[in-house]
Structures are given as structure tokens and as C-alpha cells.
Design a protein around this motif. Sequence first.
Motif, PDB file in Angstrom:
ATOM      1  N   ARG A  71      33.399  52.646  40.859  1.00  0.00           N
ATOM      2  CA  ARG A  71      33.653  53.300  39.573  1.00  0.00           C
ATOM      3  C   ARG A  71      32.420  54.143  39.253  1.00  0.00           C
ATOM      4  NH1 ARG A  71      37.993  51.215  40.797  1.00  0.00           N
ATOM      5  NH2 ARG A  71      39.432  50.156  39.396  1.00  0.00           N
ATOM      6  N   ALA A  73      30.608  55.449  36.439  1.00  0.00           N
ATOM      7  CA  ALA A  73      30.566  55.347  34.985  1.00  0.00           C
ATOM      8  C   ALA A  73      29.141  55.248  34.481  1.00  0.00           C
ATOM      9  CB  ALA A  73      31.362  54.122  34.542  1.00  0.00           C
ATOM     10  N   LEU A  75      27.391  53.668  31.316  1.00  0.00           N
ATOM     11  CA  LEU A  75      27.777  52.707  30.284  1.00  0.00           C
ATOM     12  C   LEU A  75      26.874  52.839  29.059  1.00  0.00           C
ATOM     13  CD1 LEU A  75      28.913  51.686  33.008  1.00  0.00           C
ATOM     14  CD2 LEU A  75      28.465  49.361  32.242  1.00  0.00           C
ATOM     15  N   LEU A  92      32.652  47.059  25.548  1.00  0.00           N
ATOM     16  CA  LEU A  92      31.946  47.936  26.484  1.00  0.00           C
ATOM     17  C   LEU A  92      32.615  49.303  26.426  1.00  0.00           C
ATOM     18  CD1 LEU A  92      31.019  47.135  30.175  1.00  0.00           C
ATOM     19  CD2 LEU A  92      32.273  49.217  29.615  1.00  0.00           C
ATOM     20  N   HIS A 107      41.734  47.282  41.526  1.00  0.00           N
ATOM     21  CA  HIS A 107      41.241  45.947  41.201  1.00  0.00           C
ATOM     22  C   HIS A 107      41.936  45.478  39.928  1.00  0.00           C
ATOM     23  CE1 HIS A 107      37.516  47.416  38.575  1.00  0.00           C
ATOM     24  NE2 HIS A 107      38.662  47.613  37.983  1.00  0.00           N
ATOM     25  N   HIS A 109      41.239  42.509  36.450  1.00  0.00           N
ATOM     26  CA  HIS A 109      40.256  41.617  35.830  1.00  0.00           C
ATOM     27  C   HIS A 109      40.802  41.034  34.538  1.00  0.00           C
ATOM     28  CE1 HIS A 109      39.432  45.562  34.005  1.00  0.00           C
ATOM     29  NE2 HIS A 109      39.033  46.001  35.183  1.00  0.00           N
ATOM     30  N   ARG A 115      41.504  53.759  28.733  1.00  0.00           N
ATOM     31  CA  ARG A 115      40.805  55.059  28.879  1.00  0.00           C
ATOM     32  C   ARG A 115      41.293  56.015  27.803  1.00  0.00           C
ATOM     33  NH1 ARG A 115      38.689  52.039  32.868  1.00  0.00           N
ATOM     34  NH2 ARG A 115      40.491  50.824  33.455  1.00  0.00           N
ATOM     35  N   HIS A 148      44.885  48.021  38.703  1.00  0.00           N
ATOM     36  CA  HIS A 148      44.765  49.453  38.387  1.00  0.00           C
ATOM     37  C   HIS A 148      43.835  50.161  39.355  1.00  0.00           C
ATOM     38  CE1 HIS A 148      41.809  47.247  35.975  1.00  0.00           C
ATOM     39  NE2 HIS A 148      41.018  48.308  36.021  1.00  0.00           N
ATOM     40  N   HIS A 150      42.426  54.411  40.110  1.00  0.00           N
ATOM     41  CA  HIS A 150      42.355  55.726  39.470  1.00  0.00           C
ATOM     42  C   HIS A 150      42.313  56.825  40.520  1.00  0.00           C
ATOM     43  CE1 HIS A 150      41.076  53.376  36.032  1.00  0.00           C
ATOM     44  NE2 HIS A 150      39.933  53.041  36.604  1.00  0.00           N
ATOM     45  N   ASP A 162      35.979  54.888  29.061  1.00  0.00           N
ATOM     46  CA  ASP A 162      36.538  53.553  29.309  1.00  0.00           C
ATOM     47  C   ASP A 162      36.163  52.659  28.126  1.00  0.00           C
ATOM     48  OD1 ASP A 162      36.885  53.804  32.502  1.00  0.00           O
ATOM     49  OD2 ASP A 162      34.895  54.530  31.961  1.00  0.00           O
ATOM     50  N   LEU A 164      36.481  48.523  27.149  1.00  0.00           N
ATOM     51  CA  LEU A 164      36.874  47.192  27.626  1.00  0.00           C
ATOM     52  C   LEU A 164      36.368  46.122  26.657  1.00  0.00           C
ATOM     53  CD1 LEU A 164      35.938  48.961  30.383  1.00  0.00           C
ATOM     54  CD2 LEU A 164      36.562  46.830  31.489  1.00  0.00           C
ATOM     55  N   LEU A 166      35.125  43.509  27.672  1.00  0.00           N
ATOM     56  CA  LEU A 166      34.368  42.720  28.656  1.00  0.00           C
ATOM     57  C   LEU A 166      33.254  41.852  28.045  1.00  0.00           C
ATOM     58  CD1 LEU A 166      33.324  43.811  32.171  1.00  0.00           C
ATOM     59  CD2 LEU A 166      31.547  43.039  30.603  1.00  0.00           C
ATOM     60  N   PHE A 177      37.033  39.084  38.147  1.00  0.00           N
ATOM     61  CA  PHE A 177      37.416  40.340  38.799  1.00  0.00           C
ATOM     62  C   PHE A 177      38.034  40.017  40.147  1.00  0.00           C
ATOM     63  CE2 PHE A 177      35.676  44.172  36.631  1.00  0.00           C
ATOM     64  CZ  PHE A 177      35.188  43.539  35.502  1.00  0.00           C
TER      65      PHE A 177
HETATM   66  C1  1HN Z   1      35.982  48.922  35.132  1.00  0.00           C
HETATM   67  O1  1HN Z   1      36.754  47.989  35.694  1.00  0.00           O
HETATM   68  C2  1HN Z   1      36.407  50.237  35.077  1.00  0.00           C
HETATM   69  O2  1HN Z   1      38.535  49.809  36.004  1.00  0.00           O
HETATM   70  C3  1HN Z   1      35.625  51.190  34.473  1.00  0.00           C
HETATM   71  O3  1HN Z   1      37.905  51.830  35.843  1.00  0.00           O
HETATM   72  C4  1HN Z   1      34.413  50.880  33.924  1.00  0.00           C
HETATM   73  C5  1HN Z   1      32.712  49.255  33.479  1.00  0.00           C
HETATM   74  C6  1HN Z   1      32.249  47.976  33.581  1.00  0.00           C
HETATM   75  C7  1HN Z   1      32.991  47.001  34.170  1.00  0.00           C
HETATM   76  C8  1HN Z   1      34.242  47.284  34.675  1.00  0.00           C
HETATM   77  C9  1HN Z   1      37.722  50.639  35.681  1.00  0.00           C
HETATM   78  C10 1HN Z   1      33.950  49.578  33.996  1.00  0.00           C
HETATM   79  C11 1HN Z   1      34.723  48.585  34.598  1.00  0.00           C
END
Ligand code: 1HN
Length: 371
Positions: A71, A73, A75, A92, A107, A109, A115, A148, A150, A162, A164, A166, A177
Motif C-alpha cells: 500500500r 500511503a 499516514l 487512522l 488482503h 482485516h 476511501r 479488498h 485496489h 483511507d 480506518l 484501526l 490481517f
Molecule cells: C490498509 O489496509 C489500506 O487496504 C490502506 O488499502 C491504508 C493503512 C494502515 C493500515 C492498513 C488498504 C492502510 C491500511
Amino acid sequence: MTTGNQSAIEDQARLSEEAAALNMVAFWDVRGDIEPTEPRPRVHPHVWKWNEVAPRLHRSAHAIPLESAERRALLCSNPGLSPKPYMTDTILAAYSLYNPGEQAPVHRHTPSASRFLLEGAGGFTTVDGEKCMMRRGDVILTPNGTWHDHGNDGDEPIVWMDVLDLPLVESLNNSIFEFDYRETESQSNTGEPLQRATQQIRYPEDHSTQLYGQGGMVPLFGDKVRGRPGASPMLIYRGADIRAQLARLRDYPADPHDGVIIELVDPVTGGPVMSTLSYRAQLLRPGERTRTHRHTASTIYCVIEGGGVTRVNDTTLHWERNDAFCVPGWAWHSFQNTTPDDSVLYSVTDAPTLVKLGLYREEAGASADAS
Ligand code: 1HN
């Protein structure tokens, strides 16, 4: 000779030491810490500026191969929670970029994710076998337990935010995960499920909006649960529909604290789209200034349109298109659209969690002024 009082004082100190040796703590030593008279948020009100994030995100598009990162990203790390990469205690939020042709492997979780599409066309998330193509302003859900992956079928980079739950799930030590995705493929000789990096598409395009996208009408057939129970079976909320609904409501007096605000709801239950989080969109009309209030829920915001300020206790957050900001729980806050045009904010709050736990409280301020 020691007086009774002196020996009692000495024994207090000894008791604290002996308690520590027994893995115990004397209540009278920590009372002030464990009996606050109101919430003590560690989270700071803060804004992440798109004009500072965007150049770094675009550099990462060249510097960070997706093959190793999975990913791509950046954060948002709240200054009050640093070095944790969390925007609030429960949420998050991150900016992600995917280049044309890239695919982020599948993956799933236990944290629920989502999004907000900010830039570019041709991006998609495949959620539970349903390919969700995204346009600016769309909200795509990947609830707890949905596989999911992308991708970007377009010819320009795509950027989304994103969001979450989390940190909340992690605080309960319930983050799981999973990366080992398997499907039975038609070419398979043995019929054994094979490991795959992306899902095969199992639903027609716009499946979940076809079933559930018309407010007030719900089919009596079809999947009402995708992933784990408790989340919306409608996986994509179109930005154009959200904007049209805000426009329809614009002449109402609306909410004194939030302006023209709507909640994205689970079409089957009418409740929040995730069991933990509520997703909202709000329109602040040109020059509109709201009254101040506070609630124990904390909230993150993404600026979809326009510009303005949010006053949070003694801090003023200035925001414009694609910025992100947060309002800590129990902080007084009010909004002002400082532009002659409409402003639109998307927000995500942990209010559903607090309501379910019987903890949610809110209070209206006395005047129209925040400070
Ligand atoms: C995550 O699973 C995604 O699935 C995106 O696209 C950002 C940031 C921290 C932990 C898991 C995704 C994430 C994330």
C-alpha cells in the motif's frame, strides 16, 4: 521515639513499595490519574495541508515500489499521539496514491476501512468480488472482514484518503490481517483453490448500488451482509448522489452546529455504515457560521469542496480542498465557510462506538461564537 502519626506516614511509603513488588498499586497514589472529572484528550486539533502532502505523495509514487510496500500511503500522525500513525485515538487516516496500471494485492482485516476518492479517474477497489470504480467524491467501504484489492485502470495517478477504525480495534487488541487469499479458478486442473494476488470479479458492475442505491426502497432478495455482520451491504456511495442530496437540503435551516449535514447509512438498518464509525457529509453555505458544541466522539474531516475555518477550543484550523483535519472528543468546535462558494466536508466519527457503549454525551454551547 516515633509518634503514631510518623509511623503511619512511614508505613504509607513502605506500603506503596510493597504494593509495587506485588504488582499492585495503592489507590491513594493514583486516584487523581484514574478519576478524571472530564475526558482528557491527548489528540490535538490539527490540519494536514494538501499542498504539503501532495508533492511528497507524488515523489513516493516514484520512490516507493508497490511490490514491497503493498500500500502506498502517507499516514496522518496526530502530534498528540506521535509516533503512532493515528489521526485520533480511534481513527487512522492516510493519503494513498496508485500509478496507472498498478495493483495493490488483496488482503482483509478486522479493522473496517474506507476511501474517499480525491484525484484522478480509473481507480477502483474490488470489495468482496465487486469491482467498485471510483470518481471524485465517492465513498467506498471495505467493512471488517471483506477481501479488498485496489488498482488503477486509468492513465493518471489516483489519490484517495483511507479512513480506518484501526486504532480502536488495535486498542482492543483485536487487529487481524490476512494475506493468503485463495479462489478456485476455472483453469485449475485439480479444483483446489489457488492463491491469488487479486480477486476475480463475481458481481456485475455497480451491483450494490443497483440493489441499495435508491433511498427508501430495499430489495427483499440479495446479500444483506458482506463480510462480517454489522456493516452496510452498499459498498459505494456516489459523490454525485451525496452532492445532489446536500443541494436538495440547502434551503433548510438545517443543523445549528453542523449546517446541512447528512449521514451515509446502511440501507437495510438505517444505522451507521460501520458498526464502529459513522460517515457524514456536510454543506456549509457561503459565509455560513455555525454555533459551537462539543461531544465525546472524536471526528476526522476531509475537505471535498471550498474553504473555511474550524474553531476548536482556542485553536483555529484553516482548511481548503483536499486538506484533512481532526476535532478531538469533548472539544468545543464550530465551523465557518470563509468563501463566497459552497464548502463540503466529509467526516467520520466514532460516535456509534460510544453510543453502543453508553458513553456518548453532547453539549451545546451558549452563543454563536466558538471562543
Ligand atoms: C490498509 O489496509 C489500506 O487496504 C490502506 O488499502 C491504508 C493503512 C494502515 C493500515 C492498513 C488498504 C492502510 C491500511
